[in-house]
Design an enzyme around this catalytic site. Structure first.
Site, PDB file in Angstrom:
ATOM      1  N   ARG A 160       1.625 -14.819  -1.566  1.00 20.03           N
ATOM      2  CA  ARG A 160       0.885 -14.904  -2.839  1.00 20.03           C
ATOM      3  C   ARG A 160       0.725 -16.374  -3.278  1.00 20.03           C
ATOM      4  NH1 ARG A 160       0.483 -10.317  -1.512  1.00 20.03           N
ATOM      5  NH2 ARG A 160       0.525  -8.468  -2.853  1.00 20.03           N
ATOM      6  N   SER A 229       0.614  -5.595  -9.388  1.00 21.48           N
ATOM      7  CA  SER A 229       2.003  -6.082  -9.442  1.00 21.48           C
ATOM      8  C   SER A 229       2.082  -7.219 -10.452  1.00 21.48           C
ATOM      9  CB  SER A 229       2.442  -6.632  -8.090  1.00 21.48           C
ATOM     10  OG  SER A 229       2.338  -5.673  -7.087  1.00 21.48           O
ATOM     11  N   GLU A 325       3.559 -12.733 -10.870  1.00 18.63           N
ATOM     12  CA  GLU A 325       2.485 -12.950  -9.905  1.00 18.63           C
ATOM     13  C   GLU A 325       1.183 -13.194 -10.648  1.00 18.63           C
ATOM     14  OE1 GLU A 325      -0.498 -10.731  -7.120  1.00 18.63           O
ATOM     15  OE2 GLU A 325       1.399  -9.662  -7.245  1.00 18.63           O
TER      16      GLU A 325
HETATM   17  N1  EPU Z   1      10.056   0.713  -5.175  1.00 15.68           N
HETATM   18  C1  EPU Z   1      10.941   1.356  -6.003  1.00 15.68           C
HETATM   19  N2  EPU Z   1      10.543   1.619  -7.284  1.00 15.68           N
HETATM   20  C2  EPU Z   1       9.324   1.260  -7.752  1.00 15.68           C
HETATM   21  C3  EPU Z   1       8.415   0.581  -6.898  1.00 15.68           C
HETATM   22  C4  EPU Z   1       8.819   0.327  -5.604  1.00 15.68           C
HETATM   23  O1  EPU Z   1      12.061   1.697  -5.619  1.00 15.68           O
HETATM   24  O2  EPU Z   1       9.052   1.551  -8.924  1.00 15.68           O
HETATM   25  C5  EPU Z   1      10.441   0.469  -3.775  1.00 15.68           C
HETATM   26  C6  EPU Z   1       9.624   1.360  -2.819  1.00 15.68           C
HETATM   27  O3  EPU Z   1      10.228   2.609  -2.653  1.00 15.68           O
HETATM   28  C7  EPU Z   1       9.665   0.560  -1.540  1.00 15.68           C
HETATM   29  C8  EPU Z   1       9.642  -0.885  -2.048  1.00 15.68           C
HETATM   30  O4  EPU Z   1      10.096  -0.849  -3.397  1.00 15.68           O
HETATM   31  O5  EPU Z   1      10.862   0.770  -0.835  1.00 15.68           O
HETATM   32  C9  EPU Z   1       8.285  -1.535  -1.961  1.00 15.68           C
HETATM   33  O6  EPU Z   1       7.354  -0.796  -2.722  1.00 15.68           O
HETATM   34  P1  EPU Z   1       5.777  -0.738  -2.374  1.00 15.68           P
HETATM   35  O7  EPU Z   1       5.570  -0.383  -0.948  1.00 15.68           O
HETATM   36  O8  EPU Z   1       5.126   0.100  -3.413  1.00 15.68           O
HETATM   37  O9  EPU Z   1       5.302  -2.241  -2.487  1.00 15.68           O
HETATM   38  P2  EPU Z   1       5.626  -3.416  -3.502  1.00 15.68           P
HETATM   39  O10 EPU Z   1       6.554  -4.371  -2.840  1.00 15.68           O
HETATM   40  O11 EPU Z   1       6.077  -2.855  -4.803  1.00 15.68           O
HETATM   41  C10 EPU Z   1       3.721  -4.922  -2.615  1.00 15.68           C
HETATM   42  C11 EPU Z   1       2.605  -5.748  -3.186  1.00 15.68           C
HETATM   43  C12 EPU Z   1       1.444  -4.853  -3.598  1.00 15.68           C
HETATM   44  C13 EPU Z   1       0.962  -4.100  -2.366  1.00 15.68           C
HETATM   45  C14 EPU Z   1       2.132  -3.281  -1.802  1.00 15.68           C
HETATM   46  C15 EPU Z   1       1.766  -2.587  -0.513  1.00 15.68           C
HETATM   47  C16 EPU Z   1       3.623  -7.703  -4.198  1.00 15.68           C
HETATM   48  C17 EPU Z   1       3.993  -8.400  -5.459  1.00 15.68           C
HETATM   49  N3  EPU Z   1       3.067  -6.501  -4.335  1.00 15.68           N
HETATM   50  O12 EPU Z   1       4.196  -4.098  -3.668  1.00 15.68           O
HETATM   51  O13 EPU Z   1       0.394  -5.688  -4.061  1.00 15.68           O
HETATM   52  O14 EPU Z   1      -0.111  -3.228  -2.700  1.00 15.68           O
HETATM   53  O15 EPU Z   1       3.233  -4.171  -1.507  1.00 15.68           O
HETATM   54  O16 EPU Z   1       1.656  -3.493   0.522  1.00 15.68           O
HETATM   55  O17 EPU Z   1       3.834  -8.243  -3.113  1.00 15.68           O
HETATM   56  C18 EPU Z   1      -0.466  -6.686  -6.039  1.00 15.68           C
HETATM   57  O18 EPU Z   1      -0.199  -7.783  -5.529  1.00 15.68           O
HETATM   58  O19 EPU Z   1      -0.989  -6.600  -7.181  1.00 15.68           O
HETATM   59  C19 EPU Z   1      -0.144  -5.476  -5.319  1.00 15.68           C
HETATM   60  C20 EPU Z   1      -0.342  -4.272  -5.846  1.00 15.68           C
END
Ligand code: EPU
Length: 339
Positions: A160, A229, A325
């Site tokens: 990012r 995010s 972010e």
């Molecule tokens: N998780 C939780 N609780 C929550 C949310 C997530 O326990 O409320 C856990 C999930 O179970 C999983 C891990 O956290 O084990 C990661 O969650 P997820 O796959 O939903 O991805 P993220 O890390 O929360 C990132 C990006 C997103 C992108 C997704 C999918 C960042 C800041 N965010 O989210 O990007 O869509 O991966 O690749 O890196 C954005 O930048 O606006 C965005 C939505």
């Protein structure tokens, strides 16, 4: 170029915050760029579709709205080379490519925002980031009144992050990006939710799966105002990760090239007990704790107070600092930290 006073930014930010600017400058053609060189003493912010922006106050600085449009496709023996104007919508570009049989953007489906914002943030999802498909970024330099073509290496992409948030911040404006998508397609299936897809796997299948996963977890900004995010996933040392997993058991984590570990901020926020938490008209989303939402009448200040509270709770419980972010915009321009 069309300045107007005062101009409501509510339709131009996905948090739907009711704020105003005294000067809204639209860039519809390359000739409009020259006038931007006169902005040197004025606070300004370059806006795409406002899907990653938090206006902290009711007054915003001068806004430059990038609206250049156009997509051209060229072919080499082994790749499609696309030049895409900064004001195009990212998701429409993904759909356009798939319709033309050009694969490689499918993992990045449904990311809100404009093409010009994609390199700034180095947008990423489901195992692919903008840097993976970028050939170069075209940038208009305000000081020299010149177009520069920055190679992918010159853009200094990180998680990012890019040179456009640092050395090139407010020094110019991205006008278009050049993408290189190999004709021999390699599906990217490493991310949880894609790795168990059953063959035959096509770009269309991945696209549909990504759209389904995003729609299930992330609130549609047209229904519940949000900016995706809110925080970045924090990167900690291996030692700190080991301490956390000893204390909390299974902690979602992603090893990084340099030996550090990326943690899931959404998990940390949920474990801090804040998933679904609400403060007046703003809150932490009930399905994805990394997303802060405005239920209607929320203000930039309320969102900023909520974000600070979330940051403090995560810091207290895990000793981990999570940082926004989203871009934080005061009446004086962008700021780096919540306070
Ligand atoms: N998780 C939780 N609780 C929550 C949310 C997530 O326990 O409320 C856990 C999930 O179970 C999983 C891990 O956290 O084990 C990661 O969650 P997820 O796959 O939903 O991805 P993220 O890390 O929360 C990132 C990006 C997103 C992108 C997704 C999918 C960042 C800041 N965010 O989210 O990007 O869509 O991966 O690749 O890196 C954005 O930048 O606006 C965005 C939505």
């Amino acid at each position: 170029m069309k300045p107007s006073t005062p101009f409501s930014l509510q339709p131009h930010n996905s948090f739907a915050l009711d704020c105003f600017t005294d000067r809204f400058i639209e860039i519809n053609q390359l000739a409009d760029l020259e006038q931007l060189t006169q902005l040197s003493d004025e606070s300004f912010y370059i806006l795409g579709e406002g899907s990653n922006t938090l206006f902290l106050e009711s007054q915003a600085p001068t806004i430059i709205k990038m609206d250049l449009k156009g997509i051209t496709v060229n072919e080499t023996d082994d790749a499609y080379v696309l030049n895409v104007a900064a004001g195009e919508n990212w998701h429409n570009l993904v759909c356009y490519c798939l319709e033309k049989g050009i694969n490689g953007l499918e993992n990045l489906a449904l990311i809100p925002g404009s093409v010009g914002a994609a390199p700034v943030q180095n947008i990423g999802a489901y195992g692919v980031e903008f840097a993976d498909v970028c050939y170069s970024v075209n940038y208009y330099d305000f000081t020299n009144k010149q177009m520069l073509e920055l190679s992918k290496a010159q853009c200094q992409f990180g998680y990012r992050d890019s040179i456009f948030k640092h050395q090139y911040k407010n020094k110019g404006i991205i006008t278009s990006v050049t993408l290189r998508l190999p004709k021999v397609w390699q599906p990217k299936l490493s991310y949880q939710g894609l790795s168990d897809l059953v063959p035959p796997i096509t770009a269309q299948v991945i696209f549909q799966q990504v759209v389904a996963m995003r729609s299930a977890k992330l609130p549609d900004p047209k229904k519940i105002a949000n900016a995706g995010s809110f925080f970045k996933n924090p990167i900690v040392s291996k030692m700190q990760y080991q301490q956390l997993s000893q204390q909390y058991g299974k902690v979602p984590h992603y090893p990084q090239a340099e030996g550090n570990i990326k943690l899931a901020a959404g998990w940390l926020i949920e474990q801090a007990g804040l998933k679904g938490y609400q403060q007046g008209d703003v809150g932490v989303h009930k399905n994805q704790a990394l997303v802060l939402v405005n239920y209607g009448g929320g203000t930039g200040d309320e969102l900023s107070q909520l974000a600070l509270f979330v940051q403090q709770q995560v810091q207290e419980k895990f000793n981990v600092n999570i940082v926004p972010e989203v871009r934080l915009i005061s009446h004086n321009g962008e700021i780096d930290f919540l306070s």
